[in-house]
Design an enzyme around this catalytic site. Sequence first.
Site, PDB file in Angstrom:
ATOM      1  N   TYR A 152       0.764  -1.076   0.039  1.00 33.87           N
ATOM      2  CA  TYR A 152       0.067  -0.029  -0.020  1.00 33.87           C
ATOM      3  C   TYR A 152       1.035   1.191  -0.077  1.00 33.87           C
ATOM      4  O   TYR A 152       1.855   1.498   0.834  1.00 33.87           O
ATOM      5  CB  TYR A 152      -0.888  -0.228   1.254  1.00 33.87           C
ATOM      6  CG  TYR A 152      -1.871   1.231   1.445  1.00 33.87           C
ATOM      7  CD1 TYR A 152      -2.354   1.861   0.248  1.00 33.87           C
ATOM      8  CD2 TYR A 152      -2.190   1.508   2.564  1.00 33.87           C
ATOM      9  CE1 TYR A 152      -3.097   2.855   0.441  1.00 33.87           C
ATOM     10  CE2 TYR A 152      -3.117   2.788   2.892  1.00 33.87           C
ATOM     11  CZ  TYR A 152      -3.495   3.390   1.796  1.00 33.87           C
ATOM     12  OH  TYR A 152      -4.407   4.376   1.985  1.00 33.87           O
ATOM     13  N   CYS A 153       0.601   2.148  -1.115  1.00 29.63           N
ATOM     14  CA  CYS A 153       1.300   3.406  -1.064  1.00 29.63           C
ATOM     15  C   CYS A 153       2.729   3.170  -1.044  1.00 29.63           C
ATOM     16  O   CYS A 153       3.241   2.308  -2.095  1.00 29.63           O
ATOM     17  CB  CYS A 153       0.996   4.207   0.162  1.00 29.63           C
ATOM     18  SG  CYS A 153       1.633   5.998   0.109  1.00 29.63           S
ATOM     19  N   LEU A 154       3.660   3.622  -0.225  1.00 28.07           N
ATOM     20  CA  LEU A 154       5.245   3.743  -0.306  1.00 28.07           C
ATOM     21  C   LEU A 154       5.331   2.082  -0.403  1.00 28.07           C
ATOM     22  O   LEU A 154       6.452   1.726  -0.555  1.00 28.07           O
ATOM     23  CB  LEU A 154       5.617   4.465   0.969  1.00 28.07           C
ATOM     24  CG  LEU A 154       5.536   6.106   1.113  1.00 28.07           C
ATOM     25  CD1 LEU A 154       6.409   6.458   2.135  1.00 28.07           C
ATOM     26  CD2 LEU A 154       5.867   6.443  -0.260  1.00 28.07           C
TER      27      LEU A 154
ATOM     28  N   GLY B 208       3.736  -0.429  -1.438  1.00 24.39           N
ATOM     29  CA  GLY B 208       3.605  -0.942  -2.757  1.00 24.39           C
ATOM     30  C   GLY B 208       4.932  -0.650  -3.788  1.00 24.39           C
ATOM     31  O   GLY B 208       5.247  -1.624  -4.381  1.00 24.39           O
TER      32      GLY B 208
ATOM     33  N   LEU C  48      -1.553  -1.248  -3.955  1.00 22.65           N
ATOM     34  CA  LEU C  48      -2.671  -0.340  -3.753  1.00 22.65           C
ATOM     35  C   LEU C  48      -2.183   1.022  -3.638  1.00 22.65           C
ATOM     36  O   LEU C  48      -1.367   1.353  -2.957  1.00 22.65           O
ATOM     37  CB  LEU C  48      -3.120  -0.784  -2.239  1.00 22.65           C
ATOM     38  CG  LEU C  48      -3.529  -2.228  -2.281  1.00 22.65           C
ATOM     39  CD1 LEU C  48      -4.176  -2.566  -0.662  1.00 22.65           C
ATOM     40  CD2 LEU C  48      -4.748  -2.430  -3.142  1.00 22.65           C
TER      41      LEU C  48
END
Length: 583
Positions: A315-317, A319, A343
Amino acid sequence: MIDPERQENASETSLDESTDRLMRASLARLTFGLSLAAVVLTYVDWLTSVAVSPGKQATLVRKALKKQLRLAIWASRSAFDAEAMPCIEPLPQDRRFRAPAWHRFPYNLIYQSFLLQQQWWFNATTGLAGLSPHHEQALEFGARQLLDMVSPANFPLTNPQVLDKTLSTGGANLMKGAEQFIDDWQRQLQGQAPAGAERFVPGQSVAVTPGQVIYRNSLIELIQYAPATAEVHAEPVLIVPAWIMKYYILDLSPDNSLVRYLVGQGHTVFMISWRNPNGEDRDLGLDDYRRLGIMDSLKVIGAICPEAPVHAVGYCLGGTLLAITGATMARDHDHRLGSMTLLAAQTDFREAGELMLFIDEKQLSFLEDTMWAQGVLDTKQMAGAFQLLRSNDLIWSRLINDYLLGEQRAINDLMAWNADATRMPYRMHSEYLRQLFLDNDLAEGRFTVEGRPVTVSDIRVPIFAVGTEWDHVAPWRSTYKIHLLADTRELTFLLTSGGHNVGIVCPPTDTGRHYRMATATEGDAYVDQETWLARTPEAAGSWWPAWQDWLTAHSSTVQPPPSMGSSDYPPLEPAPGRYVRKE
């Protein structure tokens, strides 16, 4: 033999550089982390471009006169017709002037005049020949911030909703707003969470999905969640959250916990919980997060679920780090991943949205000096940048609702999580901003791991990428560019309603959501973002079930749940562990 003179010169140079960095770091505290040099250069570039563009000047004069004429015609028409169509409509995401009170005279004239002025400044700061794209975007952003600051909605005498509330309550709304402002200010000065956040404590009301911490090192705790079904899919799920915030955004309250949903669907779920770094961790780099975070977790999962490929989720960083790790594993012929889900995560940062406005060489050097002095990037500095990206929603709407109308909203679990921020080490954050955001090394084949470059095109496992429609941190058109980098046999892209956080936290019980999803397979021609948007039908509801179906389709058999931990990695303590509780 060491030359004493050379050694002395090196020592003096180092001292001079340290002095300069301390000076710039002190200045950064006064300017809230913004480089004055970058701001001045941007506006000088704009003024110079306007000065040598008489055609643009004439266009702006004509536009100003036309707007004044439109406003005058509309004002005279609306004086006799209350239903007269406004001469300008707010943008779809602008909710400031939707209340019926704004359609009364003179407030309709006030807000129409403001919107026309806002439109004129957009024309004035864009479309100038010779102005660099970065400076143009920064100018448009800066002008918008200044205009948002002086919006008529922000002042009691020009906001009819505030005036009506003040008259009806005898000024009680302003008294209540003043009390709320003083309380918020005191909490801010003392570093306390917003009022009401104490109701959402990890392990008590949020992050309560049953599980055990089965591994701990200097950077992470690895949580294994207890099974909720008699049989589980053979392939475990490893979730890599962003370390910019606490992990439990994906395990909030029981009714909107992604972890609880996955466990209930028969998945064995593991979650990384990052430790909140301090100044002593200044030298932790991106590769430390890769090794101590994802690679150590895969080693532990392999001992609990031997021979089973892992469905990795970032998720975010987290990912972006997962994509780097996946590319490294592919390069090194490490086949422990069964699939990869990203994500709201970017792999190409060339068009990474308005966050890039804070990242150029001067601004980044200024920020690096601040982090160098502190050892970490402080939570307040990060929060300030993200609030500016959505100033209408996160700053000015709060000013109006909380302090002018006296209608403070009750804090929810997502808002409490958002206030529970973490720090980032100097070295890691500098590497991330410089190598990924500024230089775009990962997308362009220059990012190295252990001395050798890695590339996303080496990843062959199926990829499921999620973007959100109103994402200001990782715009969906940027996350979509995974199509240009990945060379996997199957890539599914899903676009969901909402923003960076709300779009991801999307339980099936949340009505009013929608998403679009399409899969590209090996050999398919590339489809650009706008064509994809036009041809991909919209589906109602949460995207979680669609993703769960995808995970199931990419899993093999079902079997009894694995043990909680193993002989080598026995349970250490119940979830959520101790790292999530550290401030």
